[in-house]
Design an enzyme around this catalytic site. Sequence first.
Site, PDB file in Angstrom:
ATOM      1  N   GLU A 164      10.733  -4.694   4.061  1.00  0.00           N
ATOM      2  CA  GLU A 164      10.747  -6.109   3.669  1.00  0.00           C
ATOM      3  C   GLU A 164      10.381  -6.251   2.205  1.00  0.00           C
ATOM      4  O   GLU A 164      11.031  -6.974   1.439  1.00  0.00           O
ATOM      5  CB  GLU A 164       9.722  -6.898   4.503  1.00  0.00           C
ATOM      6  CG  GLU A 164      10.044  -7.067   5.974  1.00  0.00           C
ATOM      7  CD  GLU A 164       9.462  -5.956   6.836  1.00  0.00           C
ATOM      8  OE1 GLU A 164       9.249  -4.829   6.311  1.00  0.00           O
ATOM      9  OE2 GLU A 164       9.252  -6.203   8.031  1.00  0.00           O
ATOM     10  N   LYS A 219       0.842  -1.195   0.000  1.00  0.00           N
ATOM     11  CA  LYS A 219       0.000   0.000   0.000  1.00  0.00           C
ATOM     12  C   LYS A 219       0.883   1.253   0.000  1.00  0.00           C
ATOM     13  O   LYS A 219       0.699   2.162  -0.785  1.00  0.00           O
ATOM     14  CB  LYS A 219      -0.923  -0.009   1.226  1.00  0.00           C
ATOM     15  CG  LYS A 219      -1.804   1.213   1.288  1.00  0.00           C
ATOM     16  CD  LYS A 219      -2.748   1.211   2.461  1.00  0.00           C
ATOM     17  CE  LYS A 219      -3.473   2.541   2.506  1.00  0.00           C
ATOM     18  NZ  LYS A 219      -4.287   2.730   3.686  1.00  0.00           N
ATOM     19  N   GLU A 268      -4.028  -5.283  15.218  1.00  0.00           N
ATOM     20  CA  GLU A 268      -3.529  -4.033  14.656  1.00  0.00           C
ATOM     21  C   GLU A 268      -4.648  -2.982  14.674  1.00  0.00           C
ATOM     22  O   GLU A 268      -4.391  -1.784  14.760  1.00  0.00           O
ATOM     23  CB  GLU A 268      -3.003  -4.247  13.221  1.00  0.00           C
ATOM     24  CG  GLU A 268      -2.050  -3.162  12.782  1.00  0.00           C
ATOM     25  CD  GLU A 268      -1.279  -3.494  11.500  1.00  0.00           C
ATOM     26  OE1 GLU A 268      -0.073  -3.741  11.572  1.00  0.00           O
ATOM     27  OE2 GLU A 268      -1.906  -3.501  10.427  1.00  0.00           O
ATOM     28  N   HIS A 283      -3.469 -31.297  20.373  1.00  0.00           N
ATOM     29  CA  HIS A 283      -2.309 -32.058  20.859  1.00  0.00           C
ATOM     30  C   HIS A 283      -1.187 -31.125  21.271  1.00  0.00           C
ATOM     31  O   HIS A 283      -0.029 -31.536  21.353  1.00  0.00           O
ATOM     32  CB  HIS A 283      -1.853 -33.035  19.772  1.00  0.00           C
ATOM     33  CG  HIS A 283      -2.966 -33.957  19.373  1.00  0.00           C
ATOM     34  ND1 HIS A 283      -3.265 -35.106  20.079  1.00  0.00           N
ATOM     35  CD2 HIS A 283      -3.915 -33.843  18.399  1.00  0.00           C
ATOM     36  CE1 HIS A 283      -4.334 -35.679  19.530  1.00  0.00           C
ATOM     37  NE2 HIS A 283      -4.749 -34.927  18.514  1.00  0.00           N
ATOM     38  N   LYS A 303      10.215   0.211  13.422  1.00  0.00           N
ATOM     39  CA  LYS A 303      10.695   0.366  12.044  1.00  0.00           C
ATOM     40  C   LYS A 303      11.824   1.399  11.998  1.00  0.00           C
ATOM     41  O   LYS A 303      12.843   1.204  11.341  1.00  0.00           O
ATOM     42  CB  LYS A 303       9.566   0.857  11.121  1.00  0.00           C
ATOM     43  CG  LYS A 303       8.528  -0.177  10.776  1.00  0.00           C
ATOM     44  CD  LYS A 303       7.563   0.419   9.761  1.00  0.00           C
ATOM     45  CE  LYS A 303       6.332  -0.434   9.576  1.00  0.00           C
ATOM     46  NZ  LYS A 303       5.307   0.174   8.752  1.00  0.00           N
ATOM     47  N   GLY A 319      -4.597  -1.461   5.027  1.00  0.00           N
ATOM     48  CA  GLY A 319      -3.801  -2.621   4.594  1.00  0.00           C
ATOM     49  C   GLY A 319      -4.450  -3.938   4.982  1.00  0.00           C
ATOM     50  O   GLY A 319      -4.554  -4.876   4.188  1.00  0.00           O
ATOM     51  N   ARG A 320      -4.934  -4.024   6.227  1.00  0.00           N
ATOM     52  CA  ARG A 320      -5.505  -5.301   6.695  1.00  0.00           C
ATOM     53  C   ARG A 320      -6.915  -5.541   6.169  1.00  0.00           C
ATOM     54  O   ARG A 320      -7.527  -6.559   6.482  1.00  0.00           O
ATOM     55  CB  ARG A 320      -5.455  -5.364   8.224  1.00  0.00           C
ATOM     56  CG  ARG A 320      -5.993  -4.131   8.935  1.00  0.00           C
ATOM     57  CD  ARG A 320      -5.532  -4.069  10.390  1.00  0.00           C
ATOM     58  NE  ARG A 320      -5.954  -2.852  11.068  1.00  0.00           N
ATOM     59  CZ  ARG A 320      -5.262  -1.719  11.094  1.00  0.00           C
ATOM     60  NH1 ARG A 320      -4.121  -1.645  10.439  1.00  0.00           N
ATOM     61  NH2 ARG A 320      -5.694  -0.677  11.763  1.00  0.00           N
TER      62      ARG A 320
HETATM   63  O1  F6P Z   1       3.813  -2.361   9.572  1.00  0.00           O
HETATM   64  C1  F6P Z   1       2.451  -2.543   9.534  1.00  0.00           C
HETATM   65  C2  F6P Z   1       1.905  -2.353   8.170  1.00  0.00           C
HETATM   66  O2  F6P Z   1       1.862  -1.018   7.837  1.00  0.00           O
HETATM   67  C3  F6P Z   1       0.528  -2.978   8.028  1.00  0.00           C
HETATM   68  O3  F6P Z   1      -0.479  -2.163   8.471  1.00  0.00           O
HETATM   69  C4  F6P Z   1       0.484  -3.281   6.571  1.00  0.00           C
HETATM   70  O4  F6P Z   1      -0.504  -4.210   6.242  1.00  0.00           O
HETATM   71  C5  F6P Z   1       1.888  -3.799   6.347  1.00  0.00           C
HETATM   72  O5  F6P Z   1       2.686  -3.012   7.201  1.00  0.00           O
HETATM   73  C6  F6P Z   1       2.388  -3.704   4.943  1.00  0.00           C
HETATM   74  O6  F6P Z   1       2.326  -2.392   4.493  1.00  0.00           O
HETATM   75  P1  F6P Z   1       2.380  -2.035   2.957  1.00  0.00           P
HETATM   76  O7  F6P Z   1       1.245  -2.702   2.287  1.00  0.00           O
HETATM   77  O8  F6P Z   1       2.330  -0.552   2.908  1.00  0.00           O
HETATM   78  O9  F6P Z   1       3.700  -2.562   2.434  1.00  0.00           O
END
Ligand code: F6P
Length: 528
Positions: free
Chosen positions: A199, A193, A338, A368, A492, A252-253
């Site tokens: 990452e 987003k 979140e 289990h 971060k 995002g979620r």
């Molecule tokens: O670090 C949390 C977050 O911002 C989430 O809310 C989001 O889903 C995820 O990182 C990934 O963010 P993006 O889609 O901007 O890469």
Amino acid sequence: MGIDSEHSKQKYKKLEVLAQTNLKITDLMKTEPNRIDNFVMREGPLRADFSKQRVCERTLNALKEYAASCGLEEYRAKLFSGEKINNSEGRAVLHMALRGVGGSKGVQEDVKAMRHRMKVFSNKIRSDGKYKAIVHIGIGGSDLGPRLVADAFSANAEMKLDLRFAENIDGASINDALDGLSPESTLIIVVSKSFTTQETRMNAEAAYNWLETDLGTNAGENFIAVTANRQGAIDFMIPDEQIFDFWDWVGGRYSVWSSVGLSLQIAFGPSLFDEFLKGASKMDLHFRDQPLHENLPVLMAIVGVWNRNFLNYSSLAVIPYSRNIRKFSAFLQQLEMESNGKYINREGAPAGITCPIIWGDEGTNGQHAFFQWLHQGTPGAPVDFIAVLKDSSGRPEHHAALLANCFAQSEALMVGKSTDQVLKEMGGGDNISAIARQKTFPGNRPSTTITLDDLTPFSLGHLIALYEHKVFVQGVMWNVNSFDQWGVELGKILASKILIEMQTGTKGKHDISTSKLIELFINSTKES
Ligand code: F6P
């Protein structure tokens, strides 16, 4: 606790008084003859049974009144009309518009145009035959939803392309995703987003380099971006026409319904995705149009608030008895924690007790592992059991056993087993009462059982939207902003600083523990 009005405070106090009576669920089953009607709701292919919750009809009504006193109806109207209820970021919250419900005419037109573009693109990729695999790169909401849905869709359809995911910054993640694939026939879809996520950017770079070694200057052709930050993707050298947008009003979620689902559409076909959206929109309409006292997400939310705020349970276990949705608890961890894991309310004051820890694993595996704690640990946790009635494994005898386990667990949690009963079974022996007590199950542990008639894209959409709206209702009751996530930022920022220090050997200002850890890493690179 919800809005700070005298009226609302009184309702909350009434609930605190009601919580002092220690109710037995098994007694309620007998004394409340309409329990199976009043605590069970069916909506489309989904049936939710709250009758094994430790709450009586009187309390349930008091909870409904409390929810109403928090301004729930007004907030719900604001949500669907596209008011900027995400007050810390000044954004509307309109993921339902992606399913055709809510938002302005302009928003709906944008959504339609995007859905059309996704369809055309997916159909082209599916019929071309050039690509054999998709590597979907993204993390958090840009990963968890698509991953969950991919597993669930595979109960209904064959994947036309090999769909793989890379999320973690651990190099093993992108290595695994690319392993054995040919660059020429692999489509990389980078989903972010913000297009700033460390990452995702690192994995995208690694994937681009992998393409480039084989395809040279044509590498960009196999590279697609999905983002709400078009400029960010352009700066990343992704051509304009290879970027699929979504909007800042999609959290995002809550984004799996948007172009974030592009890889799903390509792998499984647009019609399955359409069904998924339809399932969610049916739940949207139910939530929007039904009065609070006959509203499934509201019922689910108030039961959760009861368990968290009044019975003091600090976690909720979510156990899907369906391998195809085994990632549901991981998905919900982000969705719920979140969204509502906040200690400050919308007005900047302490919020009091909010979101429980969400955790779980697929049944029967969890039985289990951690079910010992659920049955005999202190204090245990309420459980959401999720089961699918129709078998999709082609092994009906396994399916019956799977569901028997699911139903048995909720019964066992509720009825427990008394020491007297254990003693009777044991007959006699040394140290008998100590052992009998260890074999005793306290019972009276609450659970909800949700059944889907069948696991289809429609029913999955319905289920996810149910939890999304539950989270909204609970956010209103706790008076937190469910749509920002400031709590992820500090880590971060520190990680970026520390990374530079690890790469350059410069010493930053840290506590002694963190300094030592950085030093350990730097020394380890010198040794190797
Ligand atoms: O670090 C949390 C977050 O911002 C989430 O809310 C989001 O889903 C995820 O990182 C990934 O963010 P993006 O889609 O901007 O890469």
